[in-house]
Design a protein around this motif. Structure first.
Motif, PDB file in Angstrom:
ATOM      1  N   PHE A  49      10.701   7.238   7.586  1.00  0.00           N
ATOM      2  CA  PHE A  49       9.894   6.547   8.594  1.00  0.00           C
ATOM      3  C   PHE A  49       8.410   6.557   8.213  1.00  0.00           C
ATOM      4  O   PHE A  49       7.731   5.540   8.252  1.00  0.00           O
ATOM      5  N   PHE A  50       7.911   7.735   7.825  1.00  0.00           N
ATOM      6  CA  PHE A  50       6.495   7.816   7.448  1.00  0.00           C
ATOM      7  C   PHE A  50       6.198   7.040   6.163  1.00  0.00           C
ATOM      8  O   PHE A  50       5.130   6.453   6.009  1.00  0.00           O
ATOM      9  N   THR A  51       7.149   7.009   5.247  1.00  0.00           N
ATOM     10  CA  THR A  51       6.975   6.219   4.029  1.00  0.00           C
ATOM     11  C   THR A  51       6.903   4.735   4.369  1.00  0.00           C
ATOM     12  O   THR A  51       6.061   4.003   3.837  1.00  0.00           O
ATOM     13  N   TYR A  52       7.755   4.290   5.275  1.00  0.00           N
ATOM     14  CA  TYR A  52       7.752   2.894   5.709  1.00  0.00           C
ATOM     15  C   TYR A  52       6.411   2.543   6.350  1.00  0.00           C
ATOM     16  O   TYR A  52       5.794   1.524   6.040  1.00  0.00           O
ATOM     17  N   ARG A  53       5.933   3.403   7.265  1.00  0.00           N
ATOM     18  CA  ARG A  53       4.647   3.147   7.921  1.00  0.00           C
ATOM     19  C   ARG A  53       3.502   3.128   6.922  1.00  0.00           C
ATOM     20  O   ARG A  53       2.619   2.277   6.982  1.00  0.00           O
ATOM     21  N   GLY A  54       3.510   4.063   5.988  1.00  0.00           N
ATOM     22  CA  GLY A  54       2.447   4.124   4.985  1.00  0.00           C
ATOM     23  C   GLY A  54       2.452   2.907   4.079  1.00  0.00           C
ATOM     24  O   GLY A  54       1.397   2.362   3.739  1.00  0.00           O
ATOM     25  N   THR A  55       3.644   2.463   3.685  1.00  0.00           N
ATOM     26  CA  THR A  55       3.753   1.285   2.820  1.00  0.00           C
ATOM     27  C   THR A  55       3.246   0.050   3.550  1.00  0.00           C
ATOM     28  O   THR A  55       2.520  -0.776   2.982  1.00  0.00           O
ATOM     29  N   ARG A  56       3.626  -0.086   4.805  1.00  0.00           N
ATOM     30  CA  ARG A  56       3.174  -1.229   5.592  1.00  0.00           C
ATOM     31  C   ARG A  56       1.661  -1.209   5.790  1.00  0.00           C
ATOM     32  O   ARG A  56       0.986  -2.228   5.666  1.00  0.00           O
ATOM     33  N   THR A  57       1.105  -0.063   6.066  1.00  0.00           N
ATOM     34  CA  THR A  57      -0.350   0.064   6.237  1.00  0.00           C
ATOM     35  C   THR A  57      -1.068  -0.223   4.931  1.00  0.00           C
ATOM     36  O   THR A  57      -2.098  -0.915   4.911  1.00  0.00           O
ATOM     37  N   ALA A  58      -0.546   0.288   3.828  1.00  0.00           N
ATOM     38  CA  ALA A  58      -1.169   0.043   2.525  1.00  0.00           C
ATOM     39  C   ALA A  58      -1.146  -1.446   2.178  1.00  0.00           C
ATOM     40  O   ALA A  58      -2.119  -1.991   1.644  1.00  0.00           O
ATOM     41  N   ALA A  59      -0.052  -2.119   2.492  1.00  0.00           N
ATOM     42  CA  ALA A  59       0.023  -3.559   2.230  1.00  0.00           C
ATOM     43  C   ALA A  59      -0.999  -4.318   3.075  1.00  0.00           C
ATOM     44  O   ALA A  59      -1.648  -5.256   2.593  1.00  0.00           O
ATOM     45  N   ALA A  60      -1.167  -3.893   4.327  1.00  0.00           N
ATOM     46  CA  ALA A  60      -2.153  -4.553   5.188  1.00  0.00           C
ATOM     47  C   ALA A  60      -3.570  -4.308   4.672  1.00  0.00           C
ATOM     48  O   ALA A  60      -4.413  -5.203   4.685  1.00  0.00           O
ATOM     49  N   ILE A  61      -3.827  -3.092   4.184  1.00  0.00           N
ATOM     50  CA  ILE A  61      -5.157  -2.772   3.655  1.00  0.00           C
ATOM     51  C   ILE A  61      -5.431  -3.589   2.394  1.00  0.00           C
ATOM     52  O   ILE A  61      -6.537  -4.088   2.201  1.00  0.00           O
ATOM     53  N   GLN A  62      -4.432  -3.750   1.548  1.00  0.00           N
ATOM     54  CA  GLN A  62      -4.626  -4.525   0.321  1.00  0.00           C
ATOM     55  C   GLN A  62      -4.747  -6.017   0.612  1.00  0.00           C
ATOM     56  O   GLN A  62      -5.434  -6.741  -0.097  1.00  0.00           O
ATOM     57  N   ALA A  63      -4.107  -6.502   1.658  1.00  0.00           N
ATOM     58  CA  ALA A  63      -4.156  -7.930   1.981  1.00  0.00           C
ATOM     59  C   ALA A  63      -5.487  -8.315   2.628  1.00  0.00           C
ATOM     60  O   ALA A  63      -5.927  -9.452   2.512  1.00  0.00           O
ATOM     61  N   ALA A  64      -6.144  -7.372   3.291  1.00  0.00           N
ATOM     62  CA  ALA A  64      -7.395  -7.678   3.987  1.00  0.00           C
ATOM     63  C   ALA A  64      -8.482  -8.171   3.040  1.00  0.00           C
ATOM     64  O   ALA A  64      -9.112  -9.193   3.318  1.00  0.00           O
ATOM     65  N   PRO A  65      -8.754  -7.507   1.903  1.00  0.00           N
ATOM     66  CA  PRO A  65      -9.803  -8.019   1.011  1.00  0.00           C
ATOM     67  C   PRO A  65      -9.474  -9.398   0.432  1.00  0.00           C
ATOM     68  O   PRO A  65     -10.370 -10.210   0.232  1.00  0.00           O
ATOM     69  N   VAL A  66      -8.185  -9.652   0.178  1.00  0.00           N
ATOM     70  CA  VAL A  66      -7.796 -10.955  -0.354  1.00  0.00           C
ATOM     71  C   VAL A  66      -8.088 -12.042   0.680  1.00  0.00           C
ATOM     72  O   VAL A  66      -8.635 -13.095   0.355  1.00  0.00           O
ATOM     73  N   ALA A  67      -7.755 -11.776   1.931  1.00  0.00           N
ATOM     74  CA  ALA A  67      -8.023 -12.749   2.994  1.00  0.00           C
ATOM     75  C   ALA A  67      -9.523 -12.948   3.167  1.00  0.00           C
ATOM     76  O   ALA A  67      -9.996 -14.077   3.313  1.00  0.00           O
ATOM     77  N   LYS A  68     -10.283 -11.864   3.119  1.00  0.00           N
ATOM     78  CA  LYS A  68     -11.736 -11.980   3.254  1.00  0.00           C
ATOM     79  C   LYS A  68     -12.326 -12.723   2.068  1.00  0.00           C
ATOM     80  O   LYS A  68     -13.260 -13.495   2.220  1.00  0.00           O
ATOM     81  N   ALA A  69     -11.790 -12.503   0.886  1.00  0.00           N
ATOM     82  CA  ALA A  69     -12.278 -13.211  -0.305  1.00  0.00           C
ATOM     83  C   ALA A  69     -12.006 -14.705  -0.180  1.00  0.00           C
ATOM     84  O   ALA A  69     -12.847 -15.527  -0.559  1.00  0.00           O
ATOM     85  N   GLN A  70     -10.850 -15.065   0.350  1.00  0.00           N
ATOM     86  CA  GLN A  70     -10.544 -16.485   0.548  1.00  0.00           C
ATOM     87  C   GLN A  70     -11.475 -17.097   1.589  1.00  0.00           C
ATOM     88  O   GLN A  70     -11.973 -18.204   1.404  1.00  0.00           O
TER      89      GLN A  70
END
Length: 109
Positions: free
Chosen positions: A22-43
């Motif tokens: 469960f914690f691995t799933y939450r961490g992976t999802r949070t990490a993906a959201a953190i990595q997607a934020a700069p890409v969206a801001k760059a666009q």
């Protein structure tokens, strides 16, 4: 009694695997959201930068047209003023129009 402790140990292990998953799933999802934020801001920044460049180019063209229009209006004013003065005291030939007025009369631009 040994068998019960084995079952308890197995249950704790299974529960630990579930909690870890469960914690691995939450961490992976949070990490993906953190990595997607700069890409969206760059666009968004790229779109904003392209818009600013386009508006700057349009403003430059408008400034050039406005400057040209002001010059032509000023030249017409000078030419009219010269002609008005000449009409009050018509000595000699009428004054030549300003070069910008002459160019405008020839080209229309």
């Amino acid at each position: 009694m040994n068998g019960i402790w084995g079952l308890v140990g197995a249950a704790v292990t299974v529960l630990g695997v579930i909690v870890t998953g469960f914690f691995t799933y939450r961490g992976t999802r949070t990490a993906a959201a953190i990595q997607a934020a700069p890409v969206a801001k760059a666009q968004e920044f790229a779109v904003l930068q392209a818009t600013v460049e386009r508006v700057d180019k349009e403003n430059e063209q408008l400034r050039m047209r406005q400057s040209r229009l002001e010059s032509i209006v000023r030249a017409f004013s000078w030419s009219f003023d010269d002609l008005r003065r000449w009409s009050r005291n018509p000595v000699g030939d009428p004054p030549d129009p300003h070069p910008l007025v002459d160019e405008y009369n020839r080209t229309g631009v």
